[in-house]
Design a protein around this motif. Structure first.
Motif, PDB file in Angstrom:
ATOM      1  N   VAL A 115       0.836  -1.196   0.000  1.00 14.75           N
ATOM      2  CA  VAL A 115       0.000   0.000   0.000  1.00 14.75           C
ATOM      3  C   VAL A 115       0.873   1.249   0.000  1.00 14.75           C
ATOM      4  CG1 VAL A 115      -1.686   1.329   1.323  1.00 14.75           C
ATOM      5  CG2 VAL A 115      -1.963  -1.131   1.088  1.00 14.75           C
ATOM      6  N   GLY A 116       1.975   1.209   0.749  1.00 16.98           N
ATOM      7  CA  GLY A 116       2.892   2.340   0.774  1.00 16.98           C
ATOM      8  C   GLY A 116       3.505   2.619  -0.593  1.00 16.98           C
ATOM      9  N   ARG A 117       3.860   1.558  -1.322  1.00 16.54           N
ATOM     10  CA  ARG A 117       4.411   1.740  -2.666  1.00 16.54           C
ATOM     11  C   ARG A 117       3.363   2.344  -3.598  1.00 16.54           C
ATOM     12  NH1 ARG A 117       9.256  -0.697  -3.830  1.00 16.54           N
ATOM     13  NH2 ARG A 117       8.772  -0.529  -6.053  1.00 16.54           N
ATOM     14  N   LEU A 118       2.120   1.883  -3.486  1.00 16.83           N
ATOM     15  CA  LEU A 118       1.047   2.452  -4.308  1.00 16.83           C
ATOM     16  C   LEU A 118       0.831   3.924  -3.976  1.00 16.83           C
ATOM     17  CD1 LEU A 118      -1.571  -0.455  -4.211  1.00 16.83           C
ATOM     18  CD2 LEU A 118      -0.215   0.271  -6.179  1.00 16.83           C
ATOM     19  N   TYR A 119       0.851   4.260  -2.699  1.00 13.72           N
ATOM     20  CA  TYR A 119       0.654   5.640  -2.273  1.00 13.72           C
ATOM     21  C   TYR A 119       1.766   6.531  -2.806  1.00 13.72           C
ATOM     22  CZ  TYR A 119       0.209   9.638   0.884  1.00 13.72           C
ATOM     23  OH  TYR A 119       0.087  10.897   1.408  1.00 13.72           O
ATOM     24  N   THR A 120       3.012   6.049  -2.693  1.00 13.80           N
ATOM     25  CA  THR A 120       4.141   6.832  -3.196  1.00 13.80           C
ATOM     26  C   THR A 120       4.051   7.017  -4.708  1.00 13.80           C
ATOM     27  OG1 THR A 120       5.544   5.995  -1.416  1.00 13.80           O
ATOM     28  CG2 THR A 120       6.656   6.938  -3.318  1.00 13.80           C
ATOM     29  N   GLN A 121       3.631   5.953  -5.404  1.00 10.97           N
ATOM     30  CA  GLN A 121       3.511   6.031  -6.856  1.00 10.97           C
ATOM     31  C   GLN A 121       2.425   7.022  -7.270  1.00 10.97           C
ATOM     32  OE1 GLN A 121       5.716   4.180  -8.562  1.00 10.97           O
ATOM     33  NE2 GLN A 121       5.100   5.172 -10.475  1.00 10.97           N
ATOM     34  N   LEU A 122       1.307   7.031  -6.551  1.00 13.37           N
ATOM     35  CA  LEU A 122       0.212   7.937  -6.875  1.00 13.37           C
ATOM     36  C   LEU A 122       0.583   9.385  -6.598  1.00 13.37           C
ATOM     37  CD1 LEU A 122      -2.871   5.930  -5.549  1.00 13.37           C
ATOM     38  CD2 LEU A 122      -2.301   6.420  -7.926  1.00 13.37           C
ATOM     39  N   GLN A 123       1.441   9.620  -5.606  1.00  8.22           N
ATOM     40  CA  GLN A 123       1.870  10.986  -5.328  1.00  8.22           C
ATOM     41  C   GLN A 123       2.682  11.565  -6.488  1.00  8.22           C
ATOM     42  OE1 GLN A 123       3.835  10.261  -1.503  1.00  8.22           O
ATOM     43  NE2 GLN A 123       2.398  11.689  -0.566  1.00  8.22           N
ATOM     44  N   GLY A 124       3.431  10.710  -7.165  1.00  9.47           N
ATOM     45  CA  GLY A 124       4.196  11.161  -8.318  1.00  9.47           C
ATOM     46  C   GLY A 124       5.349  12.089  -7.982  1.00  9.47           C
ATOM     47  N   ARG A 125       5.848  12.037  -6.769  1.00 15.96           N
ATOM     48  CA  ARG A 125       6.956  12.909  -6.401  1.00 15.96           C
ATOM     49  C   ARG A 125       8.273  12.386  -6.986  1.00 15.96           C
ATOM     50  NH1 ARG A 125       5.563  13.668   0.074  1.00 15.96           N
ATOM     51  NH2 ARG A 125       3.606  14.843  -0.223  1.00 15.96           N
ATOM     52  N   PRO A 126       9.116  13.265  -7.475  1.00 15.34           N
ATOM     53  CA  PRO A 126      10.403  12.815  -8.031  1.00 15.34           C
ATOM     54  C   PRO A 126      11.294  12.238  -6.941  1.00 15.34           C
ATOM     55  CG  PRO A 126      10.346  15.208  -7.893  1.00 15.34           C
ATOM     56  CD  PRO A 126       8.964  14.735  -7.569  1.00 15.34           C
ATOM     57  N   THR A 127      12.087  11.246  -7.310  1.00 13.33           N
ATOM     58  CA  THR A 127      12.968  10.610  -6.332  1.00 13.33           C
ATOM     59  C   THR A 127      14.280  11.366  -6.163  1.00 13.33           C
ATOM     60  OG1 THR A 127      13.792   9.156  -8.089  1.00 13.33           O
ATOM     61  CG2 THR A 127      11.997   8.330  -6.709  1.00 13.33           C
ATOM     62  N   TYR A 128      14.549  12.300  -7.045  1.00 10.74           N
ATOM     63  CA  TYR A 128      15.767  13.099  -6.923  1.00 10.74           C
ATOM     64  C   TYR A 128      15.527  14.481  -7.526  1.00 10.74           C
ATOM     65  CZ  TYR A 128      16.284  11.739 -11.838  1.00 10.74           C
ATOM     66  OH  TYR A 128      16.063  11.533 -13.171  1.00 10.74           O
ATOM     67  N   HIS A 129      16.392  15.443  -7.146  1.00  5.81           N
ATOM     68  CA  HIS A 129      16.306  16.808  -7.656  1.00  5.81           C
ATOM     69  C   HIS A 129      17.695  17.229  -8.122  1.00  5.81           C
ATOM     70  CE1 HIS A 129      12.219  17.383  -6.034  1.00  5.81           C
ATOM     71  NE2 HIS A 129      12.646  16.691  -4.983  1.00  5.81           N
ATOM     72  N   ILE A 130      17.791  17.631  -9.369  1.00  4.63           N
ATOM     73  CA  ILE A 130      19.068  18.058  -9.934  1.00  4.63           C
ATOM     74  C   ILE A 130      19.377  19.477  -9.472  1.00  4.63           C
ATOM     75  CG2 ILE A 130      20.372  18.468 -12.049  1.00  4.63           C
ATOM     76  CD1 ILE A 130      19.766  15.556 -11.621  1.00  4.63           C
ATOM     77  N   ALA A 131      20.545  19.678  -8.909  1.00  6.87           N
ATOM     78  CA  ALA A 131      20.987  21.008  -8.499  1.00  6.87           C
ATOM     79  C   ALA A 131      21.932  21.636  -9.503  1.00  6.87           C
ATOM     80  CB  ALA A 131      21.681  20.935  -7.129  1.00  6.87           C
ATOM     81  N   TYR A 132      22.690  20.777 -10.221  1.00  4.98           N
ATOM     82  CA  TYR A 132      23.735  21.324 -11.098  1.00  4.98           C
ATOM     83  C   TYR A 132      24.172  20.256 -12.077  1.00  4.98           C
ATOM     84  CZ  TYR A 132      28.630  22.495 -12.269  1.00  4.98           C
ATOM     85  OH  TYR A 132      29.803  22.717 -12.927  1.00  4.98           O
ATOM     86  N   ASP A 133      24.413  20.688 -13.307  1.00  8.45           N
ATOM     87  CA  ASP A 133      24.955  19.812 -14.342  1.00  8.45           C
ATOM     88  C   ASP A 133      26.042  20.588 -15.052  1.00  8.45           C
ATOM     89  OD1 ASP A 133      25.560  18.179 -16.483  1.00  8.45           O
ATOM     90  OD2 ASP A 133      23.484  17.633 -16.902  1.00  8.45           O
ATOM     91  N   SER A 134      27.270  20.106 -14.969  1.00 12.77           N
ATOM     92  CA  SER A 134      28.400  20.826 -15.564  1.00 12.77           C
ATOM     93  C   SER A 134      28.260  20.979 -17.063  1.00 12.77           C
ATOM     94  CB  SER A 134      29.722  20.131 -15.221  1.00 12.77           C
ATOM     95  OG  SER A 134      29.750  18.813 -15.756  1.00 12.77           O
ATOM     96  N   ALA A 135      27.448  20.120 -17.707  1.00 16.88           N
ATOM     97  CA  ALA A 135      27.244  20.239 -19.141  1.00 16.88           C
ATOM     98  C   ALA A 135      26.544  21.560 -19.475  1.00 16.88           C
ATOM     99  CB  ALA A 135      26.435  19.058 -19.665  1.00 16.88           C
ATOM    100  N   ASP A 136      25.753  22.101 -18.551  1.00 19.89           N
ATOM    101  CA  ASP A 136      25.093  23.374 -18.788  1.00 19.89           C
ATOM    102  C   ASP A 136      26.101  24.521 -18.828  1.00 19.89           C
ATOM    103  OD1 ASP A 136      22.716  21.981 -18.761  1.00 19.89           O
ATOM    104  OD2 ASP A 136      22.324  22.394 -16.642  1.00 19.89           O
ATOM    105  N   ASP A 137      27.185  24.392 -18.087  1.00 19.20           N
ATOM    106  CA  ASP A 137      28.206  25.427 -18.096  1.00 19.20           C
ATOM    107  C   ASP A 137      28.983  25.442 -19.411  1.00 19.20           C
ATOM    108  OD1 ASP A 137      27.457  26.055 -15.555  1.00 19.20           O
ATOM    109  OD2 ASP A 137      29.097  24.960 -14.578  1.00 19.20           O
ATOM    110  N   ASP A 138      29.043  24.275 -20.065  1.00 22.97           N
ATOM    111  CA  ASP A 138      29.815  24.174 -21.301  1.00 22.97           C
ATOM    112  C   ASP A 138      29.010  24.565 -22.532  1.00 22.97           C
ATOM    113  OD1 ASP A 138      31.893  23.209 -19.783  1.00 22.97           O
ATOM    114  OD2 ASP A 138      31.273  21.118 -20.031  1.00 22.97           O
ATOM    115  N   SER A 139      27.706  24.778 -22.358  1.00 22.04           N
ATOM    116  CA  SER A 139      26.857  25.080 -23.516  1.00 22.04           C
ATOM    117  C   SER A 139      26.940  26.559 -23.889  1.00 22.04           C
ATOM    118  CB  SER A 139      25.407  24.709 -23.190  1.00 22.04           C
ATOM    119  OG  SER A 139      24.958  25.402 -22.057  1.00 22.04           O
TER     120      SER A 139
END
Length: 323
Positions: free
Chosen positions: A299-323
């Protein structure tokens, strides 16, 4: 007529992406870079090394930025908070651009030199996935070997024989495989089970598992248990059936106890026993709590899946600095 803008190096998809999750690995960063770079340079292929810094609290981010100054192919993706090994690995797969994508840990227990053999095996056998299989785990502790053996035995029995034994997160995947993984909807997916479940053509390459190069393990017993629970509840409904089997077993035991009680009544041996009553009540209560706990996990897995919250948040990608 204006000439087209030339493609920048960061816009070209490399032949190989190497995804490396890191968390508080300041003791091993320089060793890992010194070991991995010559291996990739000798491949004669274009490549990128995508290190996912999983919210490290030590000097790992600074050491990665220092290494990036001298290694143009090194790309650093930093997560805002520690999301866990599987989430960091998923973040790397989502951002990897290579035609082939390899995943490897930074502790050097999985030798980078095996990557060349993996690429060769993939092309020779036309496989989409090449699993690194630990043919020798003598450097691991007895407890680690025993728990790993039990984990894979249980997973192969419950999930299916397609799960390779002694294959962790050291693998090589084709672009088609990575795209399929990135489309999976699971929030807490276990990649060592999710990838075999896709059914893509695969092969294996054996290697000897080495000791950790430096630092301490970032996978203590608590995380191993969490991985086991996610593996069970995410890929098999067998635990749910425990409630049914316990119920049937309890019914059979109750029938036998009724027969015993009836015989005791007929023979005038009905002496009340506190111990037997206590044990019976405690056993039934324990079974009920176990079944409720298993149901709660699902039930907990179903609840987490229904919430749709991301499991991670990107703070920085060095590839953006090179663009």
């Amino acid at each position: 007529m204006t000439s087209p803008t030339p493609a920048r190096p960061q816009d070209l998809a490399p032949e190989l992406s190497v995804v490396v999750p890191m968390y508080d690995e300041q003791d091993v960063v320089e060793l890992f870079v010194a070991r991995l770079r010559p291996v990739l340079d000798d491949l004669g292929r274009t490549y990128e090394v995508l290190v996912v810094d999983d919210g490290s609290r030590d000097t790992t981010p600074a050491l990665l930025e220092k290494a990036r100054r001298d290694w143009a192919q090194l790309r650093v993706v930093r997560l805002r908070v520690n999301a866990g090994h599987q989430a960091a690995l998923s973040a790397g797969l989502m951002r990897a651009r290579g035609r082939w994508v390899a995943s490897i840990d930074a502790d050097l227990q999985d030798p980078p030199e095996t990557l060349a053999a993996m690429l060769a095996a993939a092309e020779e056998t036309s496989s989409d996935v090449v699993y690194g299989v630990r043919s020798d785990r003598s450097t691991d502790s007895f407890f680690k070997r025993g728990t790993a053996r039990a984990y894979y035995r249980v997973m192969r029995r419950l999930v299916g024989g397609h799960v390779p034994a002694d294959a962790g997160d050291f693998r090589l995947m084709s672009r088609a495989t990575v795209d399929a993984i990135n489309r999976l909807p699971e929030a807490n997916r276990v990649l060592r089970l999710a990838i075999p479940a896709l059914g893509f053509p695969s092969t294996t390459v054996g290697y000897v598992r080495a000791e950790r190069a430096a630092g301490t393990t970032k996978y203590p017993l608590s995380k191993m248990l969490r991985l086991s629970v996610d593996s069970l509840t995410g890929f098999s409904v067998a635990p749910l059936r425990l409630a049914t089997w316990f119920g049937l077993g309890g019914a059979a035991a109750t029938a036998l106890m009724l027969v015993f009680a009836f015989i005791a009544f007929l023979t005038d041996h009905t002496v009340p026993g506190w111990t037997s009553t206590f044990v019976a009540v405690a056993a039934v209560g324990a079974v009920q709590l176990l079944c409720l706990g298993l149901l709660g996990e699902y039930v907990g897995r179903l609840y987490t899946q229904l919430q749709g919250r991301p499991t991670y948040h990107i703070a920085y990608d060095s590839a953006d600095d090179d663009s």
